[in-house]
Each structure stands twice: as structure tokens, then as C-alpha cells.
Design an enzyme around this catalytic site. Structure first.
Site, PDB file in Angstrom:
ATOM      1  CB  ALA A  41      -0.882   0.205   1.166  1.00  0.00           C
TER       2      ALA A  41
ATOM      3  NE  ARG B 104       8.227   2.473  -8.039  1.00  0.00           N
ATOM      4  CZ  ARG B 104       9.563   2.231  -7.816  1.00  0.00           C
ATOM      5  NH1 ARG B 104      10.164   3.004  -7.454  1.00  0.00           N
ATOM      6  NH2 ARG B 104       9.546   1.076  -7.511  1.00  0.00           N
TER       7      ARG B 104
ATOM      8  CG  ASP C 181       4.282  -1.128   2.149  1.00  0.00           C
ATOM      9  OD1 ASP C 181       5.277  -1.169   2.616  1.00  0.00           O
ATOM     10  OD2 ASP C 181       3.922  -1.005   0.932  1.00  0.00           O
TER      11      ASP C 181
ATOM     12  CB  THR D  43       3.596  -8.615  -7.773  1.00  0.00           C
ATOM     13  OG1 THR D  43       2.821  -7.873  -6.374  1.00  0.00           O
ATOM     14  CG2 THR D  43       5.180  -8.874  -7.450  1.00  0.00           C
TER      15      THR D  43
ATOM     16  N   PRO E  82       0.106  -9.126 -16.074  1.00  0.00           N
ATOM     17  CG  PRO E  82       0.922  -9.973 -17.895  1.00  0.00           C
ATOM     18  CD  PRO E  82      -0.057 -10.237 -17.052  1.00  0.00           C
ATOM     19  CG  ASN E  83       0.737  -3.536 -18.525  1.00  0.00           C
ATOM     20  OD1 ASN E  83      -0.062  -2.471 -18.358  1.00  0.00           O
ATOM     21  ND2 ASN E  83       1.844  -3.114 -19.191  1.00  0.00           N
TER      22      ASN E  83
ATOM     23  CG  HIS F  35       9.501  -1.063 -17.189  1.00  0.00           C
ATOM     24  ND1 HIS F  35       9.673  -1.976 -18.209  1.00  0.00           N
ATOM     25  CD2 HIS F  35       8.362  -1.050 -16.741  1.00  0.00           C
ATOM     26  CE1 HIS F  35       8.397  -2.429 -18.361  1.00  0.00           C
ATOM     27  NE2 HIS F  35       7.551  -1.787 -17.405  1.00  0.00           N
ATOM     28  CG  HIS F  36      10.057   2.777 -12.682  1.00  0.00           C
ATOM     29  ND1 HIS F  36      10.691   2.192 -11.494  1.00  0.00           N
ATOM     30  CD2 HIS F  36       8.937   2.291 -12.852  1.00  0.00           C
ATOM     31  CE1 HIS F  36       9.820   1.243 -10.936  1.00  0.00           C
ATOM     32  NE2 HIS F  36       8.880   1.100 -11.867  1.00  0.00           N
TER      33      HIS F  36
ATOM     34  CE  LYS G 172       9.207  -4.271 -14.823  1.00  0.00           C
ATOM     35  NZ  LYS G 172       8.315  -4.774 -13.984  1.00  0.00           N
TER      36      LYS G 172
ATOM     37  CB  THR H 265       4.091  -6.128 -19.950  1.00  0.00           C
ATOM     38  OG1 THR H 265       3.484  -5.722 -18.925  1.00  0.00           O
ATOM     39  CG2 THR H 265       3.535  -5.695 -21.361  1.00  0.00           C
TER      40      THR H 265
HETATM   41  N1  LIG Z   1       0.595  -5.658 -13.499  1.00  0.00           N
HETATM   42  C1  LIG Z   1       0.788  -4.266 -13.550  1.00  0.00           C
HETATM   43  O1  LIG Z   1       0.076  -3.558 -14.421  1.00  0.00           O
HETATM   44  C2  LIG Z   1       1.881  -3.583 -13.082  1.00  0.00           C
HETATM   45  C3  LIG Z   1       1.991  -2.109 -13.167  1.00  0.00           C
HETATM   46  C4  LIG Z   1       3.098  -1.463 -12.439  1.00  0.00           C
HETATM   47  C5  LIG Z   1       3.934  -2.335 -11.816  1.00  0.00           C
HETATM   48  N2  LIG Z   1       3.514  -3.535 -11.663  1.00  0.00           N
HETATM   49  C6  LIG Z   1       4.557  -4.612 -10.683  1.00  0.00           C
HETATM   50  O2  LIG Z   1       4.022  -4.286  -9.294  1.00  0.00           O
HETATM   51  C7  LIG Z   1       4.837  -4.394  -8.254  1.00  0.00           C
HETATM   52  C8  LIG Z   1       5.086  -3.084  -7.515  1.00  0.00           C
HETATM   53  O3  LIG Z   1       5.539  -1.851  -8.268  1.00  0.00           O
HETATM   54  P1  LIG Z   1       5.849  -0.685  -7.800  1.00  0.00           P
HETATM   55  O4  LIG Z   1       6.323   0.229  -8.695  1.00  0.00           O
HETATM   56  O5  LIG Z   1       4.432  -0.115  -7.082  1.00  0.00           O
HETATM   57  O6  LIG Z   1       6.817  -1.074  -6.532  1.00  0.00           O
HETATM   58  P2  LIG Z   1       7.272  -0.317  -5.145  1.00  0.00           P
HETATM   59  O7  LIG Z   1       8.714  -0.870  -4.731  1.00  0.00           O
HETATM   60  O8  LIG Z   1       6.999   1.179  -5.195  1.00  0.00           O
HETATM   61  O9  LIG Z   1       6.214  -0.908  -4.041  1.00  0.00           O
HETATM   62  C9  LIG Z   1       6.180  -2.048  -3.708  1.00  0.00           C
HETATM   63  C10 LIG Z   1       5.713  -2.159  -2.041  1.00  0.00           C
HETATM   64  O10 LIG Z   1       5.537  -3.451  -1.265  1.00  0.00           O
HETATM   65  C11 LIG Z   1       5.755  -3.539  -0.213  1.00  0.00           C
HETATM   66  N3  LIG Z   1       6.184  -4.587   0.377  1.00  0.00           N
HETATM   67  C12 LIG Z   1       7.311  -5.363   0.261  1.00  0.00           C
HETATM   68  N4  LIG Z   1       6.963  -6.522   0.741  1.00  0.00           N
HETATM   69  C13 LIG Z   1       5.665  -6.524   1.265  1.00  0.00           C
HETATM   70  C14 LIG Z   1       4.827  -7.643   1.889  1.00  0.00           C
HETATM   71  N5  LIG Z   1       5.694  -8.534   2.462  1.00  0.00           N
HETATM   72  N6  LIG Z   1       3.688  -7.373   2.225  1.00  0.00           N
HETATM   73  C15 LIG Z   1       3.063  -6.039   1.883  1.00  0.00           C
HETATM   74  N7  LIG Z   1       3.850  -5.076   1.263  1.00  0.00           N
HETATM   75  C16 LIG Z   1       5.121  -5.378   1.098  1.00  0.00           C
HETATM   76  C17 LIG Z   1       7.165  -2.552  -0.090  1.00  0.00           C
HETATM   77  O11 LIG Z   1       7.633  -1.995   1.210  1.00  0.00           O
HETATM   78  C18 LIG Z   1       6.764  -1.297  -1.090  1.00  0.00           C
HETATM   79  O12 LIG Z   1       6.097  -0.332  -0.268  1.00  0.00           O
HETATM   80  C19 LIG Z   1       6.267  -4.834  -9.243  1.00  0.00           C
HETATM   81  O13 LIG Z   1       6.379  -6.452  -9.223  1.00  0.00           O
HETATM   82  C20 LIG Z   1       6.047  -4.225 -10.650  1.00  0.00           C
HETATM   83  O14 LIG Z   1       6.649  -4.873 -11.679  1.00  0.00           O
HETATM   84  C21 LIG Z   1       2.920  -4.469 -12.077  1.00  0.00           C
END
Ligand SMILES: NC(=O)c1ccc[n+]([C@@H]2O[C@H](COP(=O)([O-])OP(=O)(O)OC[C@H]3O[C@@H](n4cnc5c(N)ncnc54)[C@H](O)[C@@H]3O)[C@@H](O)[C@H]2O)c1
Length: 220
Positions: free
Chosen positions: A16, A19, A41, A85, A105-106, A134-135, A138, A145
Site C-alpha cells: 500500500a 508507487r 506494507d 506483482t 502482467p499489465n 522502465h523506471h 523496477k 509484459t
Molecule cells: N501488473 C501491472 O499492471 C503492473 C504495473 C506496475 C507495476 N507492476 C508491478 O507491481 C509491483 C510493485 O511495483 P511498484 O512500482 O509499486 O513497486 P514499489 O517498490 O514502489 O512498491 C512495492 C511495495 O511493496 C511493499 N512490500 C514489500 N514486501 C511486502 C510484503 N511482504 N507485504 C506487503 N507489502 C510489501 C514495499 O514496502 C513497497 O512499498 C512490481 O512487481 C511491478 O513490476 C505491475
């Protein structure tokens, strides 16, 4: 245990403070038929186990090394889970029981269309490569995707990964044939692009007739 109004789904967000997770919390709070039942989180000092009792559905946007464990905890508690994720093996949830799993995945509609158009183009043009950008925060490469796009195109498609500050999530599929190329490109310029797809999955995950279901296209 929180009591939601009849017809209102109680949604927990795992990751939560992240990003994407923080944007999902705002989107759930803004939706009249959804209640934000908990934010898990480590950055907030709240474990997933602490919120599961209050949730009908959990949305997980965390890290590749924790997503599987989180999903299994949800299923054991009888809570449906929507997974965004990437970088872990969703197939490991194939025989899991207790509740439903939806993963994509997206969640951006433009990316789903890009994958569909790329699969169609691959039937007519002999060679292709994927460049995903990607940023630099990641954790996984290649992106989920890109892997899914290559799969839908029939497999043997090289993937190039770029990680730089300033980028969000972008992908080009470049197809080549004698004397011509075709480029199909999708750009996520804001994480709001994922919200309609995530909320759709949250509303539908409880009604799936199989599990796990992978890919937003399965709900459209
Ligand atoms: N499917 C999609 O459309 C899509 C889009 C964007 C990102 N993603 C994926 O989503 C994931 C998160 O991306 P992000 O950019 O938000 O990453 P991020 O690093 O900003 O956020 C991840 C969060 O998860 C928390 N976390 C870690 N372990 C945890 C746990 N055991 N329980 C609860 N929270 C926990 C971290 O503290 C962090 O705040 C990545 O795998 C990314 O590739 C998927």
C-alpha cells in the site's frame, strides 16, 4: 472485523505504500461500491496477516520475492487475490484452493491492445524483437509484459530491457520483413492507467469459474 454496507466489497491493498499500491488505495477510496479495508506494507508497519480478517479481496503490488507467499496467505484465509506483482511464477498457484486468483502482467488497456496487435502482426511478419523500458526502481527484467507479449507472439522473440530514471513503463514491439518494419509502441505516462483494470479485476475476481486467471483480456 469491519462491516461494509451491503453490496460493498472490502478491499485490502498489499504494498500500500508503493508507487502503484498508493494509487490503488486512492482509487478504491474513490469508488462507491468498494471500501478500503486495510493497507499492508512493512513501510507502514502493517502486515498482510493483520488486515486479512477485514477483507473480501486483496490487491497485491509488492515484490517478486513476496507475492507468492502473500497470495497463499490470502487463499488460506478464503480471501480472493488480484495480483499485479511481476517476476514470480503464477503457475505455482495452479492447484491452490480457498478463493480465486486473478493476475495480470499489465492492467493498462493500451498495453493489452499492444499485446493483441503484436500477436496478430507476428502471424504475418517473420521476425520481431521487443524493447521494454522502465523506471530504474523496477526489480525484475525482462518485464512481465514483455514475457507475456513474446509468449502471445509464439515464443522466440528476443527481449531488450532498459532501466533509467525518468521512465515509467514503455514497450516497443518491432517487427521486420524484407524492405519494411512495423513498430507497435505503448507508453504508460501515469500509474492511473492501471486503475480501471485493477478495479475491474477486484469486482470480478470472486465470480471467476477457474483460478488462477491470467491476463486482463480474460475479463474484457
Ligand atoms: N501488473 C501491472 O499492471 C503492473 C504495473 C506496475 C507495476 N507492476 C508491478 O507491481 C509491483 C510493485 O511495483 P511498484 O512500482 O509499486 O513497486 P514499489 O517498490 O514502489 O512498491 C512495492 C511495495 O511493496 C511493499 N512490500 C514489500 N514486501 C511486502 C510484503 N511482504 N507485504 C506487503 N507489502 C510489501 C514495499 O514496502 C513497497 O512499498 C512490481 O512487481 C511491478 O513490476 C505491475
Amino acid at each position: 472485523m469491519s462491516d461494509a454496507a451491503p453490496g460493498v466489497l472490502r478491499v485490502g491493498v498489499s504494498g500500500a505504500a508503493g508507487r502503484v499500491g498508493s494509487a490503488i488505495c486512492a482509487a478504491v477510496e474513490a469508488a462507491e461500491d468498494l471500501e478500503l479495508a486495510g493497507r499492508a506494507d512493512p513501510q507502514l508497519g502493517v502486515a498482510l496477516a493483520d488486515i486479512l480478517g477485514d477483507c473480501d479481496v486483496v490487491v497485491d503490488f509488492t515484490t517478486p520475492d513476496t507475492a507468492l507467499e502473500n497470495a497463499q496467505a490470502c487463499l488460506r484465509a478464503g480471501v480472493h487475490v488480484v495480483i499485479g506483482t511481476t517476476g514470480f511464477d503464477v503457475d505455482a498457484l495452479r492447484d491452490a484452493e480457498g478463493a480465486n486468483v486473478f493476475a495480470a502482467p499489465n492492467f493498462a488497456i493500451g498495453a493489452v491492445l499492444m499485446m493483441r496487435f503484436a500477436a496478430e502482426a507476428a502471424r504475418h511478419m517473420p521476425k520481431a524483437e521487443i524493447v521494454e523500458l522502465h523506471h530504474d526502481g523496477k526489480l525484475d527484467a525482462p518485464s512481465g509484459t514483455a514475457k507475456r507479449t513474446a509468449e502471445l507472439m509464439g515464443g522466440d522473440v528476443p527481449i531488450h530491457s532498459v532501466r533509467l530514471p525518468g521512465l515509467v513503463a514503455h514497450q516497443e514491439v518491432i517487427l521486420g520483413d524484407v524492405g519494411q518494419t512495423l513498430t507497435i509502441r505503448h507508453d504508460t505516462t501515469s500509474r492511473e492507467s492501471f486503475m480501471p483494470g485493477v478495479l475491474l479485476a477486484v469486482r470480478r475476481v470472486g465470480d471467476l469459474d477457474e483460478s488462477p486467471v491470467v491476463g486482463l483480456e480474460r475479463l474484457l
